[in-house]
Every structure is written in C-alpha cells, then in structure tokens.
Design an enzyme around this catalytic site. Sequence first.
Site, PDB file in Angstrom:
ATOM      1  CD  GLU A 125      26.254  54.222  81.488  1.00  0.00           C
ATOM      2  OE1 GLU A 125      26.971  54.237  82.946  1.00  0.00           O
ATOM      3  OE2 GLU A 125      26.071  53.598  80.577  1.00  0.00           O
ATOM      4  CB  SER A 130      38.754  55.880  81.605  1.00  0.00           C
ATOM      5  OG  SER A 130      39.060  57.509  80.696  1.00  0.00           O
ATOM      6  CD1 TRP A 154      31.853  64.547  80.593  1.00  0.00           C
ATOM      7  CD2 TRP A 154      32.223  66.875  79.406  1.00  0.00           C
ATOM      8  NE1 TRP A 154      32.413  65.514  81.828  1.00  0.00           N
ATOM      9  CE2 TRP A 154      32.266  67.025  80.863  1.00  0.00           C
ATOM     10  CE3 TRP A 154      31.974  67.792  78.702  1.00  0.00           C
ATOM     11  CZ2 TRP A 154      32.308  68.050  81.039  1.00  0.00           C
ATOM     12  CZ3 TRP A 154      31.548  69.487  78.940  1.00  0.00           C
ATOM     13  CH2 TRP A 154      31.961  69.358  80.926  1.00  0.00           C
ATOM     14  CB  ILE A 155      27.089  63.454  74.047  1.00  0.00           C
ATOM     15  CG1 ILE A 155      26.795  62.032  75.418  1.00  0.00           C
ATOM     16  CG2 ILE A 155      26.316  62.660  72.997  1.00  0.00           C
ATOM     17  CD1 ILE A 155      28.164  61.025  75.285  1.00  0.00           C
ATOM     18  CD  GLU A 240      41.882  50.705  65.062  1.00  0.00           C
ATOM     19  OE1 GLU A 240      41.984  50.735  63.496  1.00  0.00           O
ATOM     20  OE2 GLU A 240      41.928  49.769  65.481  1.00  0.00           O
ATOM     21  NE  ARG A 243      40.988  56.071  71.530  1.00  0.00           N
ATOM     22  CZ  ARG A 243      40.768  54.664  71.903  1.00  0.00           C
ATOM     23  NH1 ARG A 243      41.625  54.117  71.554  1.00  0.00           N
ATOM     24  NH2 ARG A 243      39.938  54.805  73.782  1.00  0.00           N
ATOM     25  N   GLY A 339      53.503  86.876  74.985  1.00  0.00           N
ATOM     26  CA  GLY A 339      53.745  88.105  76.080  1.00  0.00           C
ATOM     27  C   GLY A 339      52.894  88.479  76.872  1.00  0.00           C
ATOM     28  CD  GLU A 363      37.120  60.342  69.854  1.00  0.00           C
ATOM     29  OE1 GLU A 363      36.298  59.484  68.976  1.00  0.00           O
ATOM     30  OE2 GLU A 363      36.584  60.921  70.513  1.00  0.00           O
ATOM     31  CD  GLU A 367      46.719  61.243  81.813  1.00  0.00           C
ATOM     32  OE1 GLU A 367      46.888  61.668  81.920  1.00  0.00           O
ATOM     33  OE2 GLU A 367      45.118  60.957  81.314  1.00  0.00           O
TER      34      GLU A 367
END
Length: 385
Positions: A125, A130, A154-155, A240, A243, A339, A363, A367
């Site tokens: 939201e 998070s 961010w959907i 699970e 990720r 370079g 996802e 952190e």
Amino acid sequence: MTRLSEEEQSIVALVRDFVDREVRPAVNEMEHANAYPGEFIEAMRRMGVFGLAIPGPYGEAAVSTSCYVHVTEELARGWMSLAGAMGGHTVVSKLILEFGTAEQKERYLPKMATGEIRATMALTEPGGGSDLQAMKTVARREGAGYAVDGAKTWITNARRSRLIALLCKTDPAAEPAHRGMSILLVEHGPGLTVSRDLPKLGYKGVESCELFFEDFRAPGDAVLGGVEGEGFAQMMKGLEIGRIQVASRALGVGRAALEDSLRYAQERESFGRPIWQHQSVGNYLADMATKLTAARQLVLFAAERHDAGLRCDMEAGMAKLFASETAMEIALDAVRVHGGYGYSTEFDVERYFRDAPLMIVGEGTNEIQRNVIVRQLVSRGGLPL
C-alpha cells in the site's frame, strides 16, 4: 541441470532458444521505448510458461521448482521484465492450488494454466511498504458479499491481469492485526480503478500501477479457501515461491551480465592483448562467476526444499537475499569490465545495472529477508547440519 528430467531439460532448452532467437535481438530497442512485450508474452503463453506451476487435472505441464528456477533464469537473462510477467501469476496459482476451494480451483486454474487468465497479487500500500499488518484496505460484509475500499501500489501486471489476489482486512479490529486479514480473489469491475503506469528506473515494458478500490463489490465466495482471517498466513506461504522466483530473476540478470562481460573481455584488446589477461579484469570475471555459481546453488537448495514439502521461508529468504545482492554486484562489475561502453545505452550492460535493484527491494526488501532469516535461526536453534 542434473536435477531435471529429460522433459524438463527440453522445456528449459525451448525457453533458452526463444530468448536467444527472439528476445535478445529486440530487447534493447523495446526496453528503451518502454514498449509492452505483447508478442513475447503471447509466445510464453503458447510455450506453456504460465502453467508451469499448475499440475493436472487443471494443467498439463507442471514441473519441479528447480525447473521453474531455470526457466525463470532464462527469461530474465533475455529481459528481466518477462520473468516478472509470470512471477505474481505463479504465486497466485500456488495460493489457489494449496488453499482454494474446489470451486475456486475449477473456476480459475484451467484458464490460468493456458494463460487465458493471468493473475497478479496486491499486497503493498502507498503508506505501508513492508508493514503489511498496517494495511488500510478493508473488505466489509454487505449482504451476500463484500464492499472493498483502499489502495494498493507497485502492482505488476495490474492493467492486463484478469485476476487479482487482494490481501485486505476483513476484520479491522482483530488483535493481532494479521488475524483479521484475508485474500479476496477479485476481477476487474466497477469500483476498481487502475492508475497510470508508475515511472521506473528499470523493469520497463511490463506495467506497475496503483489500484484504487472505492465501494468495489466482491462476491461472498471470493475469500480464498472460504474462511476469513487466514490471508496473512496464506500469503506468507505463497511468498516462498515468490521469493524463489525473484531470486531466479536475479540469477538471470547476473548471468547475462557475466556472459556479456566474458565475451567482451575476450574481444576487446588493450596494450596488445585481450583485456581478460589483465589481472584486474580477470579478477572481476573470476569473482563474478564464483558469486553467481554460489547464488544458483542457494536458489536450487531452496527449490528442492519447496518440492519436498519442507518449510523453506528461511531458505527462500536466503536465496532471495544472496542472489539479489550478487546480481547487483555482478551488474556493477560488468560496467567496470566494459569501461565507457558499460555506461552507454547501446550496450545491454546498463540495463542490467538498472534492473538489478528491483530484486533487492521487491517481494520483501532484503532488510525484511534478514529479519525472516534471523527469526528462523532462533526458532530452529541455528543452522541444521
């Protein structure tokens, strides 16, 4: 590849050939134009990519999680956005398979397996990030259904997905808050507005949007599994595989950056010899290959635990954490190896450097992954031998 059956190896080879033949020659122009990859998505649908996580009787080509890792890596090697187009879809497939009612499975899974219905999940939201338990999207019982109000952001695939796994509060007063959360399986309709495509550093082509729910009506049987209050635990289980999928995307980006760098270092000469023979460049390549190999083994370890039905939230978190940080490091080293050309938009390397950060924050930020890992270390009494 030794972990895969012959049929699974054929599937990976098919996707690899598609990436080399169709995606890589066109990706640079499409990505910089931020063009939706409609033809590529259709090709993925025809290949059965959207049904890889859906077994019979609903699908035809369910594969092991290890195979799924390799397929995702191949897609991301070509264009990370293509792997993103099937990531949330897979999570929703797994959610319905594991927790859905018989009617929900029959309604959605056959069409999801063919790609006729593509799905996405809506968690984050605008003010929550998070902190999922602080979410404000609420579904209130009204008559035989629900009235939904709130916003998500961010959907991925928000505009083109026909099915949304919406995490919301069906009991805002519940303590602790996660006991009042449910997943609603909703489709686009009156009361749901999809915003403009959000501008992004990388991850181009595939849309990421805000969703606004204003007196949106969902039927009573939209609750995943038919029981309110189970949504948070359901979504954590679904994440699970989510990720693992994001970690696999990181493998693809890292591999593309390494392969481009290795090729360039053999072609480019300075001081009369290929630059890979200069120790500083050779060291970069050696470290890049070593890190990528370690990351792949960690991702496959999580995949094997997932297939075995073992708890793998810590292992998936480790895989996502390490693979995403590795992809970022490899992408930066690829710029160094190239370079000045690594800074040019005419080379793919700069795209890898822009795409890699998404896996660090997507996802569940890294952190958050560290929080998951340390809690599991304590609860499991350390690392098992």
